[in-house]
Motif scaffolding. Structure first.
Motif, short mmCIF file in Angstrom:
data_model
loop_
_atom_site.label_atom_id
_atom_site.label_comp_id
_atom_site.label_asym_id
_atom_site.label_seq_id
_atom_site.Cartn_x
_atom_site.Cartn_y
_atom_site.Cartn_z
N UNK A 58 0.85 -1.18 0.00
CA UNK A 58 0.00 0.00 0.00
C UNK A 58 0.89 1.23 0.00
N UNK A 59 0.58 2.17 -0.87
CA UNK A 59 1.33 3.42 -0.94
C UNK A 59 0.68 4.44 -0.01
N UNK A 60 1.28 4.65 1.12
CA UNK A 60 0.73 5.59 2.10
C UNK A 60 1.30 6.98 1.83
N UNK A 103 4.75 4.38 13.82
CA UNK A 103 3.65 4.75 12.93
C UNK A 103 2.67 3.60 12.76
N UNK A 104 3.20 2.41 12.51
CA UNK A 104 2.33 1.23 12.35
C UNK A 104 1.57 0.94 13.64
N UNK A 105 2.23 1.10 14.76
CA UNK A 105 1.60 0.87 16.06
C UNK A 105 0.43 1.84 16.25
N UNK A 106 0.67 3.14 16.04
CA UNK A 106 -0.38 4.15 16.21
C UNK A 106 -1.51 3.93 15.21
N UNK A 107 -1.17 3.60 13.97
CA UNK A 107 -2.17 3.36 12.94
C UNK A 107 -3.07 2.18 13.34
N UNK A 108 -2.46 1.12 13.82
CA UNK A 108 -3.22 -0.06 14.23
C UNK A 108 -4.17 0.28 15.38
N UNK A 109 -3.68 1.02 16.37
CA UNK A 109 -4.53 1.42 17.49
C UNK A 109 -5.66 2.33 17.03
N UNK A 110 -5.34 3.28 16.17
CA UNK A 110 -6.33 4.25 15.71
C UNK A 110 -7.45 3.58 14.91
N UNK A 111 -7.13 2.49 14.23
CA UNK A 111 -8.12 1.79 13.43
C UNK A 111 -8.81 0.66 14.21
N UNK A 112 -8.61 0.65 15.52
CA UNK A 112 -9.31 -0.30 16.38
C UNK A 112 -8.62 -1.64 16.56
#
Length: 72
Positions: free
Chosen positions: A3-5, A33-42
């Motif tokens: 995925x191109x973020x 970043x991946x950690x925060x993204x995962x948390x933010x998306x539940x």
């Protein structure tokens, strides 16, 4: 497929919070970043076991086998 973020989200936190996020991400084996993204998306990132913990699990499995053998 990768995925191109391209989008960026910024938030403010204290130095202590930043360090805690980085430490938790490292325990999970992923970037902050991946950690925060995962948390933010539940999601719930999973911590990886340390080598010491893995060795303890192997020892428990060996002991279980020994107990099974003695039981029979």
């Amino acid at each position: 497929m990768e995925v191109n973020r391209t989008e960026k989200i910024t938030f403010r936190c204290t130095a202590l919070e930043k360090a805690a996020l980085a430490e938790q991400a490292a325990r999970c084996g992923i970037s902050t970043s991946e950690y925060c993204r995962t948390l933010a998306l539940g999601g719930r990132p999973k911590e990886r076991y340390t080598e010491e913990e893995r060795e303890l699990f192997r020892e428990i499995a060996r002991l279980k086998g020994t107990l099974q053998h003695l039981k029979n």
